[in-house]
Design an enzyme around this catalytic site. Structure first.
Site, PDB file in Angstrom:
ATOM      1  N   HIS B  58     -30.465 -87.810  74.363  1.00  0.00           N
ATOM      2  CA  HIS B  58     -31.170 -89.091  74.381  1.00  0.00           C
ATOM      3  C   HIS B  58     -32.628 -88.979  73.944  1.00  0.00           C
ATOM      4  O   HIS B  58     -33.423 -89.878  74.226  1.00  0.00           O
ATOM      5  CB  HIS B  58     -31.140 -89.696  75.786  1.00  0.00           C
ATOM      6  N   HIS B 220     -23.796 -93.916  76.539  1.00  0.00           N
ATOM      7  CA  HIS B 220     -22.813 -92.836  76.368  1.00  0.00           C
ATOM      8  C   HIS B 220     -21.537 -93.389  75.765  1.00  0.00           C
ATOM      9  O   HIS B 220     -20.487 -92.751  75.821  1.00  0.00           O
ATOM     10  CB  HIS B 220     -22.492 -92.169  77.702  1.00  0.00           C
TER      11      HIS B 220
END
Lengths: 200, 332
Positions: B58, B220
């Site tokens: 991320h 995700h």
């Protein structure tokens, strides 16, 4: 003699030996309701515990914390984290003491159950290790003789397994199996039985 | 999906080695398996430590935001996987300046269980700590069940605001309270155009057609609100603004920092096309825009797509947002 570093160390050694022997049984019980690695988790944790037995701190709180840390290192397993949580509750309750009267066992089990319920979001009656622990907590309340504690604990765990065998698992991956979990023992309860049996 | 890597199992460790090698003035690796990134140098005594943590994949979240005026340390798991309890405890140790520690991270089950456990362990070492969870993704649960929402890009605002408060030598209760206020004032929504690939999985996390998009998808690849044909930039931006404004109604005179964030592959050009609509919508409401953030702040590997975050401000939150901060990815 109350609980101290020496007999805690002996007890942990017996648990570790027992886990090696029970690993296959626990793996296959877990394979029917979960991902089949509970025996591996317990053996990995037990081996890490064995490594620290020689330099276990005198402070029981710090000793329980070391044991807890061994189970946090078996990362990837929620059962390992839950056991570590229960052990940490015991660590907090015994911090700063080198001896613990056996009469406190039931109370400390209660603290461990409460901490594990908060962390795992499970309730009593969900057919988890908590139900086996709660059965032992209730049965051993007021007992201070270590031999009586162990005999009573063994009886209580066995009775809890029988009581819950006919029920469904209500939480975790095992919940997905629904009615198929009726008749099967919960793997977490079996692992707790193995711990009690190792000490008896 | 093509990826540049050596060994998928060394992906995170090699990434962290490169990050520290490129920016030694900001980052140092420490802790179990060298999976903790802490600020270069020793923890500042008397300052509340702020730690975060979560899976990799991320950047700049979470690791990148270690720096002055931001985080003190961060525990890093494999791509999209929680760090271990030990790593989280080590992050807290690395951030410990003796004034307590705030754990500030996104609301994901595995992370919460492990970070709570790490907090219990540090309590045994007489280090006090608190938790503030980001739960800003409006697509992940209804407003009535806000505590179930996932944490996404809103955490960048919480890092910034809590980090600035901690630099003022505020105590743990004050830093925690400000972090909670920032978290409560953030709302986010994402939209994905293509999937990402977890290196160890080796194939895309989900399938999506070339002409499709998914509104509300998580970082995700968690399922969103709807999947359908790709819409125009203006339509996408309007729908995302609608979803945020329905969740956090704004009125004339409110102050807000909007973020238009790329999920990875979407270029800044497209973010600016989207920002026009955000600006127009907020202007129409009479909302005052403060420090708009347009760029790559919280990503999902190579996912194409965008997220919007609105962070509502008051005098104190605005001052803290504008206070100086510095890391390799963001300087204020």
């Amino acid at each position: 003699m109350p609980l101290n570093k020496a007999n805690l160390s002996q007890g942990l050694k017996r648990i570790a030996t027992r886990m090696e022997a029970e690993a296959d049984t626990l793996n296959s019980a877990d394979g029917q309701l979960g991902d089949g690695d509970l025996g591996i988790t317990m053996v990995r944790g037990a081996r890490l515990v064995t490594e620290i037995l020689d330099d276990l701190p005198d402070d029981l709180g710090m000793a329980f914390m070391k044991v807890s840390q061994a189970f946090t290192k078996t990362s990837g397993s929620s059962y390992g984290t839950l056991l570590a949580t229960g052990l940490l509750a015991a660590a907090k309750a015994t911090k700063g003491r080198t001896e613990m009267p056996w009469a406190e066992t039931s109370g400390i089990l209660g603290l461990a159950i409460a901490a594990m319920m908060a962390r795992g979001k499970a309730s009593l009656g969900d057919k988890t290790v908590l139900d086996a622990m709660e059965a032992v907590r209730r049965a051993t309340d007021g007992l201070e003789d270590p031999v009586a504690l162990l005999i009573t604990s063994q009886e209580a765990v066995t009775a809890a397994l029988v009581e819950f065998r006919g029920q469904t698992n209500k939480i975790g991956r095992a919940r997905m199996f629904g009615d198929k979990s009726i008749g099967l023992d919960d793997p977490g309860m079996l692992a707790f039985k193995a711990i009690v049996d190792a000490l008896a | 999906m093509k990826k540049i890597l050596n060994d998928p199992y060394a992906y995170v460790d090699e990434m962290l080695q490169g990050l520290c090698a490129a920016h030694p003035q900001y980052y140092r690796a420490t802790g179990e398996g060298r999976r903790v990134i802490a600020r270069a140098g020793e923890p500042k005594q008397g300052k509340v430590g702020i730690v975060s943590g979560g899976g990799s994949g991320h950047l700049p979240v979470f690791t990148g935001y270690v720096g002055k005026g931001l985080l003190d340390a961060c525990a890093i798991g494999d791509v999209f996987a929680s760090p271990s309890v030990e790593q989280m405890a080590d992050a807290m140790r690395a951030a410990n300046g003796g004034a307590g520690i705030l754990r500030l991270y996104g609301n994901y089950g595995g992370d919460v269980m492990n970070f709570d456990m790490a907090g219990d362990m540090l309590e045994m070492e007489d280090v006090s700590s608190t938790t503030v969870l980001l739960a800003d993704d409006v697509a992940s649960a209804k407003l009535e069940e806000r505590e179930k929402r996932r944490g996404v890009a809103g955490m960048v605002y919480a890092f910034k605001i809590a980090g600035a408060k901690a630099e003022q030598q505020a105590d743990l209760a004050e830093v925690t309270s400000l972090a909670q206020r920032a978290a409560d004032n953030c709302r986010s929504i994402g939209a994905a155009l293509s999937s990402c690939t977890v290196p160890q999985a080796g194939k895309p996390t989900f399938e999506i057609g070339d002409d499709e998009m998914e509104m509300g998808m998580g970082i995700h690849g968690e399922p969103g609100i709807w999947r359908g044909g790709l819409k125009s930039a203006d339509d996408i931006a309007n729908e995302m603004c609608d979803l945020l404004l329905a969740d956090m109604p704004l009125s004339r005179g409110d102050r807000l920092s909007p973020m238009v964030n790329s999920l990875g592959a979407t270029p800044p050009e497209e973010l600016y096309i989207l920002y026009r609509t955000v600006k127009a919508r907020l202007d129409a409401l009479g909302v005052e825009i403060v420090m708009p953030l347009v760029g790559r702040y919280a990503t999902s590997m190579e996912m194409a797509g965008v997220s919007f975050t609105f962070c509502k401000l008051d005098d104190e939150l605005e001052a803290l947002l504008k206070a100086p901060a510095e890391c390799a990815f963001w300087t204020v």
